[in-house]
Design a protein around this motif. Structure first.
Motif, PDB file in Angstrom:
ATOM      1  N   CYS A  47       0.809  -1.230   0.000  1.00  0.00           N
ATOM      2  CA  CYS A  47       0.000   0.000   0.000  1.00  0.00           C
ATOM      3  C   CYS A  47       0.834   1.268   0.000  1.00  0.00           C
ATOM      4  O   CYS A  47       0.298   2.358  -0.235  1.00  0.00           O
ATOM      5  CB  CYS A  47      -0.947  -0.004   1.201  1.00  0.00           C
ATOM      6  N   GLY A  48       2.142   1.174   0.287  1.00  0.00           N
ATOM      7  CA  GLY A  48       2.983   2.362   0.282  1.00  0.00           C
ATOM      8  C   GLY A  48       2.487   3.429   1.231  1.00  0.00           C
ATOM      9  O   GLY A  48       2.086   3.154   2.368  1.00  0.00           O
ATOM     10  N   LEU A  63     -10.511  -1.814   3.608  1.00  0.00           N
ATOM     11  CA  LEU A  63      -9.215  -2.388   3.265  1.00  0.00           C
ATOM     12  C   LEU A  63      -8.195  -2.216   4.383  1.00  0.00           C
ATOM     13  O   LEU A  63      -8.115  -1.156   5.009  1.00  0.00           O
ATOM     14  CB  LEU A  63      -8.647  -1.736   2.002  1.00  0.00           C
ATOM     15  N   LEU A  64      -7.404  -3.265   4.573  1.00  0.00           N
ATOM     16  CA  LEU A  64      -6.202  -3.222   5.391  1.00  0.00           C
ATOM     17  C   LEU A  64      -5.021  -2.981   4.452  1.00  0.00           C
ATOM     18  O   LEU A  64      -4.925  -3.617   3.396  1.00  0.00           O
ATOM     19  CB  LEU A  64      -6.023  -4.558   6.110  1.00  0.00           C
ATOM     20  N   GLY A  65      -4.122  -2.100   4.836  1.00  0.00           N
ATOM     21  CA  GLY A  65      -2.929  -1.856   4.033  1.00  0.00           C
ATOM     22  C   GLY A  65      -1.755  -2.657   4.558  1.00  0.00           C
ATOM     23  O   GLY A  65      -1.526  -2.698   5.771  1.00  0.00           O
ATOM     24  N   VAL A  66      -1.013  -3.273   3.647  1.00  0.00           N
ATOM     25  CA  VAL A  66       0.151  -4.079   4.023  1.00  0.00           C
ATOM     26  C   VAL A  66       1.369  -3.566   3.249  1.00  0.00           C
ATOM     27  O   VAL A  66       1.295  -3.401   2.022  1.00  0.00           O
ATOM     28  CB  VAL A  66      -0.077  -5.569   3.698  1.00  0.00           C
ATOM     29  N   ASP A  67       2.468  -3.309   3.961  1.00  0.00           N
ATOM     30  CA  ASP A  67       3.669  -2.856   3.270  1.00  0.00           C
ATOM     31  C   ASP A  67       4.890  -3.132   4.143  1.00  0.00           C
ATOM     32  O   ASP A  67       4.835  -2.945   5.371  1.00  0.00           O
ATOM     33  CB  ASP A  67       3.603  -1.360   2.964  1.00  0.00           C
ATOM     34  N   PRO A  68       6.016  -3.559   3.523  1.00  0.00           N
ATOM     35  CA  PRO A  68       7.229  -3.815   4.295  1.00  0.00           C
ATOM     36  C   PRO A  68       8.041  -2.568   4.615  1.00  0.00           C
ATOM     37  O   PRO A  68       9.004  -2.652   5.389  1.00  0.00           O
ATOM     38  CB  PRO A  68       8.027  -4.755   3.390  1.00  0.00           C
ATOM     39  N   LEU A  73       4.625   3.541   5.743  1.00  0.00           N
ATOM     40  CA  LEU A  73       3.475   3.474   6.640  1.00  0.00           C
ATOM     41  C   LEU A  73       3.434   4.675   7.585  1.00  0.00           C
ATOM     42  O   LEU A  73       2.344   5.130   7.968  1.00  0.00           O
ATOM     43  CB  LEU A  73       3.500   2.164   7.423  1.00  0.00           C
ATOM     44  N   GLU A  74       4.588   5.197   7.948  1.00  0.00           N
ATOM     45  CA  GLU A  74       4.608   6.422   8.752  1.00  0.00           C
ATOM     46  C   GLU A  74       4.021   7.586   7.962  1.00  0.00           C
ATOM     47  O   GLU A  74       3.259   8.404   8.507  1.00  0.00           O
ATOM     48  CB  GLU A  74       6.042   6.736   9.189  1.00  0.00           C
ATOM     49  N   ARG A  75       4.359   7.671   6.670  1.00  0.00           N
ATOM     50  CA  ARG A  75       3.802   8.725   5.826  1.00  0.00           C
ATOM     51  C   ARG A  75       2.296   8.548   5.674  1.00  0.00           C
ATOM     52  O   ARG A  75       1.530   9.513   5.655  1.00  0.00           O
ATOM     53  CB  ARG A  75       4.483   8.714   4.443  1.00  0.00           C
ATOM     54  N   LEU A  76       1.858   7.304   5.553  1.00  0.00           N
ATOM     55  CA  LEU A  76       0.421   7.027   5.436  1.00  0.00           C
ATOM     56  C   LEU A  76      -0.312   7.500   6.698  1.00  0.00           C
ATOM     57  O   LEU A  76      -1.385   8.120   6.608  1.00  0.00           O
ATOM     58  CB  LEU A  76       0.210   5.528   5.227  1.00  0.00           C
TER      59      LEU A  76
END
Length: 220
Positions: A47-48, A63-68, A73-76
């Motif tokens: 999800c960036g 929706l759940l967002g998934v990202d490594p 995720l901090e920006r999100l």
């Protein structure tokens, strides 16, 4: 260092420098919202910073967002506080958990041919019977204009590069052929038929981006 760690560090640095900070949602988002029922459970793989996740959630799917990338995720979280996210990959989702819709926008091309295809198969396994899988991914028709080495080319049209220079230097990217994707998606029913989408590069050097887009349904 393994390819996954290289990619995570690449995207952490890119997002820290403002990658996609002002980017509009991908046009594919609107096509997903045309067929996704409001309130259905889902997940966006990769999800960036939420540029697509946020408008998708506002449009209906839960929706759940998934990202490594922790930085992404901090920006999100700054853009849309309270958005449910998971730091990791789809392999970190609860075992056996399936969803009414799984979204992957320009993420299933990352890594070698084997890694990219395994990611795609893993995402398909996460789709519930009757559920949707929305895919936008790199096409082998892309013009690779930066210096690169070709790692493989297959009869199904797929090919894989390692970039040696430019924005993606160090990254391995798999570009899918039509026959390749048709084979991988063969057990699903088309909702939005597999289509090619082309666009010019907006940054030098000149060239053409090419992507595949499709939405498919798992039979009940």
């Amino acid at each position: 260092m393994d390819a996954h760690r290289i990619a995570v560090e690449f995207w952490d640095e890119a997002y820290a420098k403002g990658m996609y900070a002002d980017a509009e949602p991908d046009a594919f988002v609107a096509r997903i919202l045309e067929v996704a029922a409001p309130g259905v459970s889902g997940v966006e793989i990769g999800c960036g910073n939420g540029r697509n996740l946020i408008p998708l959630r506002r449009g209906g799917p839960d929706l759940l967002g998934v990202d490594p990338s922790r930085i992404a995720l901090e920006r999100l979280a700054l853009r849309e506080p309270g958005t449910p996210v998971l730091h990791g990959t789809q392999d970190d989702l609860p075992p056996g958990r399936r969803y009414d819709i799984v979204v992957g926008i320009q993420v299933h091309q990352h890594g070698t041919r084997a890694a990219a295809r395994d990611m795609l198969r893993g995402s398909l396994e996460r789709v519930s019977p009757g559920g949707l899988f929305a895919l936008r991914t790199a096409s082998a028709a892309t013009e690779a204009v930066e210096a690169h080495e070709v790692l493989d080319e297959h009869a199904d049209g797929g090919r894989t590069f390692r970039y040696l220079e430019g924005f993606k230097a160090g990254l391995v990217v798999h570009y899918y052929g039509r026959a390749e994707l048709e084979e991988l998606l063969a057990d699903f029913e088309p909702v939005l038929a597999l289509r090619a989408e082309y666009g010019p590069r907006l940054d030098p050097p000149a060239g053409r981006w090419a992507h595949w887009e499709t939405i498919v349904r798992r039979p009940r």
